[in-house]
Enzyme design. Structure first.
Site, short mmCIF file in Angstrom:
data_model
loop_
_atom_site.label_atom_id
_atom_site.label_comp_id
_atom_site.label_asym_id
_atom_site.label_seq_id
_atom_site.Cartn_x
_atom_site.Cartn_y
_atom_site.Cartn_z
N SER A 124 0.89 -1.18 0.00
CA SER A 124 0.00 0.00 0.00
C SER A 124 0.92 1.22 0.00
O SER A 124 1.38 1.66 1.05
CB SER A 124 -0.88 0.01 1.26
N LYS B 211 -6.45 2.59 -2.81
CA LYS B 211 -6.18 1.84 -1.57
C LYS B 211 -6.13 2.79 -0.36
O LYS B 211 -6.66 2.48 0.72
CB LYS B 211 -4.86 1.08 -1.71
#
Ligand code: NDP
Length: 290
Positions: free
Chosen positions: A91, A166
């Protein structure tokens, strides 16, 4: 298939994600900083534990590391070969994806930002949501390598778009987490049984992934199992706020959420699960959400 696949970073997510690859590919190379984990993976899943120089010369290279900082350090030190596709499941930071895509383009290679959602259970089952930014042809070429651990696999835009989706997703998770803590504490303070309340809310419009999964499986039972570390959630909320700031947007609710999650992170053990952010609120109210 005869192409070589490598997976770099066998942490809580990577270890499980990489376990699906040998079902579709003959040669799956794995590397981890603590190399014993790579050797354990090799013996458990018939992958091949290799050094970082070898891993980075595969046709498709996956990475799943804490932040873009660690990913950039590896890519710049060990650039992949021409034609290779680097699929980064960290991420990460959208700006870093743009930078890495440019850097790899100079080496004739491609960078896809491909963060995942679905937690360790989704990684184990191979049902992760994968949100992907970057070159569409590289996306199409890498698709079959992502499929073994993916459920929904979606190209969402240019380099950085996957990381952006995300970060916003995790910001929404954080906002729901904090709101749920305040809401259920309010119910408890008013003498309402939390399990009954949870059943009603999960059949009503206030439900979320937090009420459906996080609250019953981590908080109400007081287990707070460490599968997604609080510092990683704090990092994600920071990325989301930076994105909003770059676009010069007012974000009163998201900024407050980020402050709360950062404060919870700073006052918690680094080995805390993200769900334990609610303990900060519990310490203010002296009411346990149980
Ligand atoms: P972990 O902390 O479990 O694993 C981190 C991995 O990165 C380990 O393999 C670790 O190696 C490696 N690593 C750390 N620092 C370095 C470094 N300097 N150089 C090389 N390798 C390094 O993290 P997760 O698997 O939980 O998370 C990975 C990414 O996925 C993060 O970006 C996270 O936000 C994201 N994510 C996590 C989810 C979850 O539920 N856990 C869900 C969805 C996304 P070593 O074993 O040697 O420490």
């Amino acid at each position: 298939m005869s192409i070589s696949i490598a997976f770099i970073g066998l942490g809580a997510m990577g270890y499980r994600m990489a376990s699906h690859l040998p079902k579709s590919f003959e040669q799956v190379l794995v590397w981890n900083r603590n190399f014993a984990k790579a050797e354990q993976h090799a013996s458990e899943y018939s992958t091949q534990a290799v050094d970082i120089e070898t891993a980075t010369q595969a046709d498709i290279i996956f990475s799943c590391l804490p932040t873009s900082v660690e990913v950039e350090a590896i890519i710049t030190q060990y650039p992949p070969k021409s034609g290779a596709i680097w699929v980064d499941c960290t991420s990460g930071v959208p700006e870093s994806a743009v930078k890495m895509a440019k850097f790899l383009q100079e080496h004739g290679a491609y960078f896809l930002d491909a963060p995942v959602s679905g937690q360790t259970i989704g990684a184990e089952k191979g049902t992760l949501t994968v949100m992907i930014g970057g070159d569409t042809k590289a996306f199409e070429q890498a698709y079959s390598a992502i499929e073994p651990f993916g459920g929904l696999i979606k190209h969402v835009g240019d380099s950085g778009a996957g990381f952006a989706v995300k970060a916003v997703n995790n910001m929404l998770l954080a906002a729901n987490l904090w709101a749920t803590a305040e809401g259920f504490t309010t119910l408890k303070a008013n003498g309402v049984d939390l399990n009954n309340a949870l059943e009603c809310i999960n059949a009503s419009s206030g439900k979320s992934a937090v009420t459906e999964m996080v609250l019953p499986q981590r908080i109400l039972n007081r287990e707070f199992p460490l599968t997604f570390a609080l510092p990683l959630l704090a990092k994600d909320t920071g990325i989301a706020i930076s994105l909003a700031q770059q676009a010069k947007l007012p974000t009163p609710l998201l900024s407050l959420t980020q402050n709360l999650i950062q404060t919870a992170n700073l006052t918690s053990d680094a080995e805390s699960d993200f769900s334990s952010a609610v303990k900060l609120y519990e310490s203010w109210t002296n009411i346990k959400i149980e």
